[in-house]
Design an enzyme around this catalytic site. Structure first.
Site, PDB file in Angstrom:
ATOM      1  N   ASP A 155       0.856  -1.191   0.000  1.00 41.81           N
ATOM      2  CA  ASP A 155       0.000   0.000   0.000  1.00 41.81           C
ATOM      3  C   ASP A 155       0.888   1.236   0.000  1.00 41.81           C
ATOM      4  OD1 ASP A 155      -2.399  -1.431   0.097  1.00 41.81           O
ATOM      5  OD2 ASP A 155      -2.350  -1.553   2.285  1.00 41.81           O
ATOM      6  N   ASP A 174      -7.147  -1.484  -4.532  1.00 41.75           N
ATOM      7  CA  ASP A 174      -8.208  -1.175  -3.568  1.00 41.75           C
ATOM      8  C   ASP A 174      -9.191  -0.157  -4.145  1.00 41.75           C
ATOM      9  OD1 ASP A 174      -6.970  -2.841  -1.714  1.00 41.75           O
ATOM     10  OD2 ASP A 174      -5.787  -1.212  -0.861  1.00 41.75           O
TER      11      ASP A 174
END
Length: 204
Positions: A155, A174
């Site tokens: 991330d 995401d």
């Protein structure tokens, strides 16, 4: 190839490529993972090979910098998520977490493909599902590639409010999943089944 499958293939692959490319750039520019590598093949090998044991701050790849995009609001900072969305289940033992995520990911892929096959691809009312399902599929596969390669998801997008409150770090996969799910919610309302009209009574 039918139009609906062309959309599925193009959008799914597009999300996967964009997701993996942005993660590669983050590892290259914001971590020390590629230090000492000189060729693209060496970097790809380091990028997709299993990670070593966690080091400082519990991270496998060590960050060296971050980028402030909007000071006090948004930054690019390397992070690792061994769990599901927003870090759920990250505390499960690896021998439980790994098989669980493999099972859930493959189940989600099969479910998406099954649902997509039922679309005609020509009904204008299906447009939200026609584009939403490939987004969810591409995002799911993008993160699944991370789990298979190194047992955690990379991330790097971090929204925060003056470092007093922060949204959990996320990535392109995401975002694709969230947008796709949002489109499927719209689809559920647009294509809500209408009750069938009662058959006219036969004249006696």
């Amino acid at each position: 190839m039918p139009r609906k499958y062309a959309i599925l293939l193009a959008l799914t692959l597009g999300v996967i490529v964009l997701d993996q490319w942005t993660k590669y750039l983050v590892v290259r520019d914001l971590t020390t993972r590629f230090d000492g590598t000189t060729t693209l093949s060496e970097r790809l090998g380091a990028f997709y090979s299993p990670a070593e044991e966690p080091g400082r701050r519990g991270l496998h790849f060590q960050p060296k910098t971050h980028v402030e995009v909007a000071e006090n609001f948004f930054r690019l900072r390397y992070a690792e998520n061994p769990g599901a969305a927003w870090g759920m289940f990250r505390d499960l033992p690896p021998n439980v977490r790994g098989p669980l995520f493999h099972l859930v990911s493959l189940g989600a892929v099969l479910l998406i493909v099954f649902y997509f096959r039922k679309l005609s691809g020509t009904d204008p009312a299906e447009v939200w599902a026609l584009w939403g399902l490939p987004l969810v599929l591409g995002g799911a596969l993008g993160n699944y590639i991370d789990r298979v390669a190194r047992a955690f998801v990379i991330d790097f997008l971090e929204a925060h409010w003056y470092d007093k409150a922060a949204w959990p770090s996320f990535n392109v996969a995401d975002m694709a999943i969230c947008i796709g799910v949002g489109m499927l919610v719209v689809d559920a309302f647009v294509r809500k089944e209408k009750p069938q009209a009662s058959a006219p009574a036969k004249a006696s």
